[in-house]
Design a protein around this motif. Structure first.
Motif, PDB file in Angstrom:
ATOM      1  N   GLN A  86      27.978  58.565  66.891  1.00  0.00           N
ATOM      2  CA  GLN A  86      27.780  57.297  66.395  1.00  0.00           C
ATOM      3  C   GLN A  86      29.186  56.314  66.452  1.00  0.00           C
ATOM      4  OE1 GLN A  86      25.035  56.153  65.143  1.00  0.00           O
ATOM      5  NE2 GLN A  86      24.429  57.708  65.585  1.00  0.00           N
ATOM      6  N   ARG A  87      30.162  56.734  66.940  1.00  0.00           N
ATOM      7  CA  ARG A  87      31.503  56.072  66.946  1.00  0.00           C
ATOM      8  C   ARG A  87      32.088  55.834  68.356  1.00  0.00           C
ATOM      9  NH1 ARG A  87      33.623  53.870  62.274  1.00  0.00           N
ATOM     10  NH2 ARG A  87      31.805  54.473  60.617  1.00  0.00           N
ATOM     11  N   ASP A  88      31.377  55.826  69.582  1.00  0.00           N
ATOM     12  CA  ASP A  88      31.833  56.428  71.410  1.00  0.00           C
ATOM     13  C   ASP A  88      32.809  57.429  71.217  1.00  0.00           C
ATOM     14  OD1 ASP A  88      30.195  53.890  71.669  1.00  0.00           O
ATOM     15  OD2 ASP A  88      31.648  52.601  71.154  1.00  0.00           O
ATOM     16  N   GLY A  89      32.028  58.497  70.218  1.00  0.00           N
ATOM     17  CA  GLY A  89      33.143  59.988  70.711  1.00  0.00           C
ATOM     18  C   GLY A  89      34.152  59.867  70.066  1.00  0.00           C
ATOM     19  N   ASP A  90      34.881  58.871  69.342  1.00  0.00           N
ATOM     20  CA  ASP A  90      35.853  58.659  67.976  1.00  0.00           C
ATOM     21  C   ASP A  90      35.645  58.845  67.018  1.00  0.00           C
ATOM     22  OD1 ASP A  90      38.200  58.302  66.389  1.00  0.00           O
ATOM     23  OD2 ASP A  90      37.840  55.840  66.628  1.00  0.00           O
ATOM     24  N   ARG A  91      37.017  60.702  67.274  1.00  0.00           N
ATOM     25  CA  ARG A  91      36.629  61.763  65.589  1.00  0.00           C
ATOM     26  C   ARG A  91      37.147  61.060  64.757  1.00  0.00           C
ATOM     27  NH1 ARG A  91      34.311  66.176  66.903  1.00  0.00           N
ATOM     28  NH2 ARG A  91      35.118  66.900  65.129  1.00  0.00           N
ATOM     29  N   THR A  92      37.776  60.225  64.668  1.00  0.00           N
ATOM     30  CA  THR A  92      39.118  59.315  63.589  1.00  0.00           C
ATOM     31  C   THR A  92      37.713  59.761  62.562  1.00  0.00           C
ATOM     32  OG1 THR A  92      40.389  58.037  64.752  1.00  0.00           O
ATOM     33  CG2 THR A  92      40.099  58.355  62.316  1.00  0.00           C
ATOM     34  N   MET A  93      37.011  58.769  62.483  1.00  0.00           N
ATOM     35  CA  MET A  93      36.198  58.943  61.368  1.00  0.00           C
ATOM     36  C   MET A  93      35.263  60.119  60.275  1.00  0.00           C
ATOM     37  SD  MET A  93      35.894  56.255  58.988  1.00  0.00           S
ATOM     38  CE  MET A  93      34.146  56.054  57.855  1.00  0.00           C
ATOM     39  N   TRP A  94      34.856  60.816  61.820  1.00  0.00           N
ATOM     40  CA  TRP A  94      34.704  62.631  61.189  1.00  0.00           C
ATOM     41  C   TRP A  94      35.703  63.170  60.872  1.00  0.00           C
ATOM     42  CZ3 TRP A  94      30.092  64.315  60.510  1.00  0.00           C
ATOM     43  CH2 TRP A  94      29.922  65.671  60.880  1.00  0.00           C
ATOM     44  N   ASN A  95      37.295  63.017  60.685  1.00  0.00           N
ATOM     45  CA  ASN A  95      38.363  64.237  61.064  1.00  0.00           C
ATOM     46  C   ASN A  95      38.398  63.872  59.170  1.00  0.00           C
ATOM     47  OD1 ASN A  95      38.149  65.675  62.846  1.00  0.00           O
ATOM     48  ND2 ASN A  95      40.126  64.118  63.970  1.00  0.00           N
ATOM     49  N   ARG A  96      38.185  62.598  59.113  1.00  0.00           N
ATOM     50  CA  ARG A  96      38.048  61.923  57.561  1.00  0.00           C
ATOM     51  C   ARG A  96      36.875  62.044  56.660  1.00  0.00           C
ATOM     52  NH1 ARG A  96      39.908  55.716  54.771  1.00  0.00           N
ATOM     53  NH2 ARG A  96      40.724  56.842  53.192  1.00  0.00           N
ATOM     54  N   TYR A  97      36.051  62.197  57.012  1.00  0.00           N
ATOM     55  CA  TYR A  97      34.674  62.827  56.502  1.00  0.00           C
ATOM     56  C   TYR A  97      34.620  64.063  56.159  1.00  0.00           C
ATOM     57  CZ  TYR A  97      30.260  65.084  56.092  1.00  0.00           C
ATOM     58  OH  TYR A  97      29.131  65.851  55.973  1.00  0.00           O
ATOM     59  N   GLU A  98      35.353  64.984  56.854  1.00  0.00           N
ATOM     60  CA  GLU A  98      35.396  66.760  56.944  1.00  0.00           C
ATOM     61  C   GLU A  98      35.913  66.833  55.460  1.00  0.00           C
ATOM     62  OE1 GLU A  98      34.166  69.548  58.408  1.00  0.00           O
ATOM     63  OE2 GLU A  98      32.854  68.395  59.094  1.00  0.00           O
ATOM     64  N   THR A  99      37.370  66.206  55.287  1.00  0.00           N
ATOM     65  CA  THR A  99      38.570  66.153  54.640  1.00  0.00           C
ATOM     66  C   THR A  99      37.577  65.618  52.981  1.00  0.00           C
ATOM     67  OG1 THR A  99      40.390  65.952  55.739  1.00  0.00           O
ATOM     68  CG2 THR A  99      40.518  65.728  53.504  1.00  0.00           C
ATOM     69  N   ALA A 100      36.777  64.851  53.215  1.00  0.00           N
ATOM     70  CA  ALA A 100      36.175  64.319  52.164  1.00  0.00           C
ATOM     71  C   ALA A 100      35.596  65.067  51.260  1.00  0.00           C
ATOM     72  CB  ALA A 100      35.267  62.881  52.068  1.00  0.00           C
ATOM     73  N   ARG A 101      34.330  65.695  52.404  1.00  0.00           N
ATOM     74  CA  ARG A 101      33.481  66.425  52.181  1.00  0.00           C
ATOM     75  C   ARG A 101      33.719  68.109  51.674  1.00  0.00           C
ATOM     76  NH1 ARG A 101      31.459  70.803  54.379  1.00  0.00           N
ATOM     77  NH2 ARG A 101      33.016  70.941  56.104  1.00  0.00           N
ATOM     78  N   LYS A 102      35.170  68.584  52.149  1.00  0.00           N
ATOM     79  CA  LYS A 102      35.669  69.013  51.303  1.00  0.00           C
ATOM     80  C   LYS A 102      36.139  69.158  49.743  1.00  0.00           C
ATOM     81  CE  LYS A 102      37.110  71.444  55.764  1.00  0.00           C
ATOM     82  NZ  LYS A 102      37.928  71.906  56.588  1.00  0.00           N
ATOM     83  N   LEU A 103      36.983  68.091  49.931  1.00  0.00           N
ATOM     84  CA  LEU A 103      37.429  67.335  48.554  1.00  0.00           C
ATOM     85  C   LEU A 103      36.008  67.434  47.445  1.00  0.00           C
ATOM     86  CD1 LEU A 103      40.182  65.414  49.037  1.00  0.00           C
ATOM     87  CD2 LEU A 103      40.447  67.606  47.711  1.00  0.00           C
ATOM     88  N   VAL A 104      35.463  67.030  48.236  1.00  0.00           N
ATOM     89  CA  VAL A 104      33.552  67.036  46.981  1.00  0.00           C
ATOM     90  C   VAL A 104      32.938  67.662  46.623  1.00  0.00           C
ATOM     91  CG1 VAL A 104      31.563  66.038  46.947  1.00  0.00           C
ATOM     92  CG2 VAL A 104      33.428  64.128  47.695  1.00  0.00           C
ATOM     93  N   GLU A 105      33.389  69.256  47.545  1.00  0.00           N
ATOM     94  CA  GLU A 105      32.319  70.410  47.116  1.00  0.00           C
ATOM     95  C   GLU A 105      32.896  70.864  45.763  1.00  0.00           C
ATOM     96  OE1 GLU A 105      32.807  72.469  50.963  1.00  0.00           O
ATOM     97  OE2 GLU A 105      30.703  70.980  52.007  1.00  0.00           O
ATOM     98  N   THR A 106      34.341  70.877  45.934  1.00  0.00           N
ATOM     99  CA  THR A 106      35.368  71.699  44.785  1.00  0.00           C
ATOM    100  C   THR A 106      34.434  70.807  43.051  1.00  0.00           C
ATOM    101  OG1 THR A 106      36.952  69.645  45.154  1.00  0.00           O
ATOM    102  CG2 THR A 106      36.926  71.770  45.672  1.00  0.00           C
ATOM    103  N   LEU A 107      33.863  69.702  43.042  1.00  0.00           N
ATOM    104  CA  LEU A 107      33.720  69.264  42.063  1.00  0.00           C
ATOM    105  C   LEU A 107      32.538  69.443  41.400  1.00  0.00           C
ATOM    106  CD1 LEU A 107      33.516  64.791  43.389  1.00  0.00           C
ATOM    107  CD2 LEU A 107      34.861  66.213  41.226  1.00  0.00           C
TER     108      LEU A 107
END
Length: 201
Positions: A180-201
């Motif tokens: 969705q972002r022309d191959g830019d992984r910056t947002m995806w990497n941030r999403y992965e970090t957020a996802r892992k943290l949210v899974e601890t709730l």
């Protein structure tokens, strides 16, 4: 004389403790904790300022570098960093439910590590090597807590009324995907970090 500096925590970047221990485990005063921490760090040959990072705002820090009495930390995790005769060292924990108790836990951990040298086996500070490695290779999370990560996911999705975390995480993945972002992984990497943290709730 030992010099202290309270700093805003910024990003935690470590695994968040799910079931924290109560602060009343330690029945001591804050001055006693500070005295113990100072003593243990001085025995390591501290050089320069001791930085104590707490989840407070800059406005919560007094001109003398200490925290204001009315300041309230949003997240209990603490990081204590300093230069020592063994090189730069950094200790972090969120195992207890207040930042003061976590500072106490770090002080007691330093005391226990020093006790390892009682029998003369670790004179060159081998017991501190892991903390140097951890600090230099720690993950660069952009979130102070799992709740902070959850709020970021809600902002990314920007659709009110989503009731389940599972749906929120799924929709955020679609919006952050590199396709969705022309191959830019910056947002995806941030999403992965957020996802892992949210899974601890």
């Amino acid at each position: 004389m030992t010099s202290w500096q309270i700093e805003p925590l910024g990003t935690w970047g470590r695994e968040v403790t799910r079931n924290r221990r109560p602060a009343h485990t330690f029945r001591v005063s804050w001055s006693n904790t500070l005295e113990l921490l100072t003593s243990e760090i001085e025995m390591l040959g501290v050089r320069g300022v001791i930085a104590v990072r707490i989840d407070v705002q800059r406005a919560d820090i007094r001109l003398d570098g200490m925290i204001r009495a009315r300041a309230r930390a949003g997240f209990p995790g603490v990081v204590v960093s300093f230069e020592s005769r063994f090189g730069p060292l950094s200790y972090a924990t969120d195992a207890y439910d207040t930042w003061q108790a976590n500072v106490r836990a770090i002080a007691l951990s330093l005391q226990a590590l020093r006790a390892v040298d009682r029998y003369g086996v670790s004179r060159s500070g081998e017991q501190y090597a892991g903390w140097r490695a951890i600090e230099s290779s720690k993950a660069t999370s952009e979130f102070a807590s799992a709740d902070d990560a959850l709020r970021w996911l809600e902002e990314v999705v920007a659709e009110p009324g989503i009731r389940s975390r599972k749906n929120l995480v799924r929709l955020a993945a679609l919006k952050c995907h590199p396709d969705q972002r022309d191959g830019d992984r910056t947002m995806w990497n941030r999403y992965e970090t957020a996802r892992k943290l949210v899974e601890t709730l």
